[in-house]
Design a protein around this motif. Sequence first.
Motif, PDB file in Angstrom:
ATOM      1  N   GLU A  16       0.823  -1.209   0.000  1.00  0.00           N
ATOM      2  CA  GLU A  16       0.000   0.000   0.000  1.00  0.00           C
ATOM      3  C   GLU A  16       0.862   1.265   0.000  1.00  0.00           C
ATOM      4  N   THR A  17       1.984   1.197   0.708  1.00  0.00           N
ATOM      5  CA  THR A  17       2.900   2.345   0.719  1.00  0.00           C
ATOM      6  C   THR A  17       3.464   2.586  -0.674  1.00  0.00           C
ATOM      7  N   CYS A  18       3.770   1.513  -1.377  1.00  0.00           N
ATOM      8  CA  CYS A  18       4.256   1.670  -2.753  1.00  0.00           C
ATOM      9  C   CYS A  18       3.158   2.235  -3.659  1.00  0.00           C
ATOM     10  N   THR A  87       7.571   6.627   5.901  1.00  0.00           N
ATOM     11  CA  THR A  87       7.529   6.768   4.440  1.00  0.00           C
ATOM     12  C   THR A  87       6.173   7.291   3.977  1.00  0.00           C
ATOM     13  N   ALA A  88       5.100   6.773   4.579  1.00  0.00           N
ATOM     14  CA  ALA A  88       3.765   7.242   4.196  1.00  0.00           C
ATOM     15  C   ALA A  88       3.642   8.752   4.444  1.00  0.00           C
ATOM     16  N   ARG A  89       4.187   9.191   5.577  1.00  0.00           N
ATOM     17  CA  ARG A  89       4.107  10.626   5.897  1.00  0.00           C
ATOM     18  C   ARG A  89       4.968  11.448   4.936  1.00  0.00           C
ATOM     19  N   GLU A  90       6.136  10.944   4.586  1.00  0.00           N
ATOM     20  CA  GLU A  90       6.984  11.655   3.621  1.00  0.00           C
ATOM     21  C   GLU A  90       6.269  11.756   2.270  1.00  0.00           C
ATOM     22  N   ALA A 135      13.422   5.081  -5.264  1.00  0.00           N
ATOM     23  CA  ALA A 135      13.339   4.920  -3.802  1.00  0.00           C
ATOM     24  C   ALA A 135      12.235   3.939  -3.431  1.00  0.00           C
ATOM     25  N   LEU A 136      11.117   3.995  -4.148  1.00  0.00           N
ATOM     26  CA  LEU A 136      10.031   3.052  -3.864  1.00  0.00           C
ATOM     27  C   LEU A 136      10.468   1.625  -4.173  1.00  0.00           C
ATOM     28  N   ASP A 137      11.245   1.499  -5.226  1.00  0.00           N
ATOM     29  CA  ASP A 137      11.770   0.178  -5.577  1.00  0.00           C
ATOM     30  C   ASP A 137      12.737  -0.303  -4.481  1.00  0.00           C
ATOM     31  N   ALA A 138      13.599   0.604  -4.008  1.00  0.00           N
ATOM     32  CA  ALA A 138      14.546   0.257  -2.934  1.00  0.00           C
ATOM     33  C   ALA A 138      13.791  -0.089  -1.656  1.00  0.00           C
TER      34      ALA A 138
END
Lengths: 228, 280
Positions: A16-18, A87-90, A135-138
């Motif tokens: 979901e974050t991705c 990450t979600a907040r960023e 970054a999402l991939d990482a």
Amino acid sequence: MTREHFNAELKRLQDETCVLGTMVATSITEAVRQLCARDRAGSERLIAWDRRVNEKCHAIEMATLTLIATQAPVATDMRVLAAVLETARELERIGDYAKGIAAISLKLGDAPYAQPVWDLLTEMSVRARDMLDRALDAFARRDLPAAHAIIRQDDGIDDLFNQIFGIAMHPNGALPGVAAGDLTATLERANYLMWIAHNLERSADRVTNICQRVIFTVTGELDDLDPM
Amino acid sequence: MTVALEAGPRARTARNGANPPMGGDNVLEARALHVYYGAFRAIENVTLPIARNRITAFIGPSGCGKSTMLRAFNRMNDLVPTARVEGDIVYRGQSIYAPGVDPVEVRRHIGMVFQKPNPFPKSIYDNVAWGARINGFRGTRRELDDLVEAALVQAALWDEVHDKLDQSGLSLSGGQQQRLCIARAIAVKPDVILMDEPCSALDPIATLRIEDLMQQLKERYTILIVTHNMQQAARASDYTAFFNMGDRRQGYLVEFGPTPELFTNPKDPRTEDYITGRFG
């Protein structure tokens, strides 16, 4: 394997974050494309879209907090959930920056800028989006070398920001259409330009924060973190 | 011959945060310890320092030897006829397994609280005074009263029992009984308290009270606790030792370190698997 429900929920939250990241990545480049194309309808759609981004972010936050409260995660599980929360907040903040660019687009209307300004802003948005995609991939693959490489890439964004800053400080030729001596109009246009560039530069900074969370997830070390 | 065990200065105020236990401020240390029951090796080659005025938790799956390890620290395993040890446990620089060391004397310095509250069928007062009496207490009744009160205050039980000290210890709730047992253990002024799953028979509120009490007690005592409850180890201890069971069912130490590190970033994948519930 034990804790199957927990494992499934942990994976869902990372997925979901991705998804949230993909929603936001599109916004960065779209905001600048709409700016350059004077696409007012597109800017309005993007501002409305930010509500969906916020809802998705809040859903991830609530599900993460619920999982922490009910499952008492430790070790890597805990670090992953901490990274998801951060990450979600960023990502939500990056969405706000894109929305801010869309709002400025509406204020600018048809005020002309010289092509080099559009080119620099477009270049910044493409690079910031590229950083975010990687970054999402990482994040998904917990790729430590990639996270470090993306953080180093931020210097290029800062260089572009400095170029735009130079134009805003010396607007001759870059901000055509302003009558000579019209200080108010010059300052206003330079200010808008700076805000757009600032939002892109901060978006890239937020991407580096995400990369630092990837590093924390993998190593458990916070020593090297220098939050932007 | 009985060799006296000298307790060092106590009642040191605990500092914030946990210090590395290898720096010489250790009250106890297991050195290459093996514990056998007959031919069966229950504990294999454990070296483990125990920091003074800190809480050290032993965690691990059932049968991994953590209770055996705990009992080795005050020679309780001596009560099992076939038990024997190799290696050593050193208390304040002195082997507790050296010839001539009296295990009863060891247990006076290193007390124990058991899994199930086990007050004597005596009054609350006598439960606490018992240890002092069998250790040849020579003071006045008033001094014994003070000792009982001090122990009950330290065990956070005084306010609940001060007006019914002559009632049976068995009349108390489970959590109160366990705190009475802690008061009984500290009434003999030990240096170290061993706790073998002290909350496993208690409800969650009574459990949290014992955990709070442990935080107060560590300012005066060094505490070792065996727990099946990993969250209890995470909440209540400064250091955690994770034990596992080998292919011959022998218990061995996998990882030892400051509790915050062990629960956020364990170094050994076996520790990670156990504390995240992915064991086996």
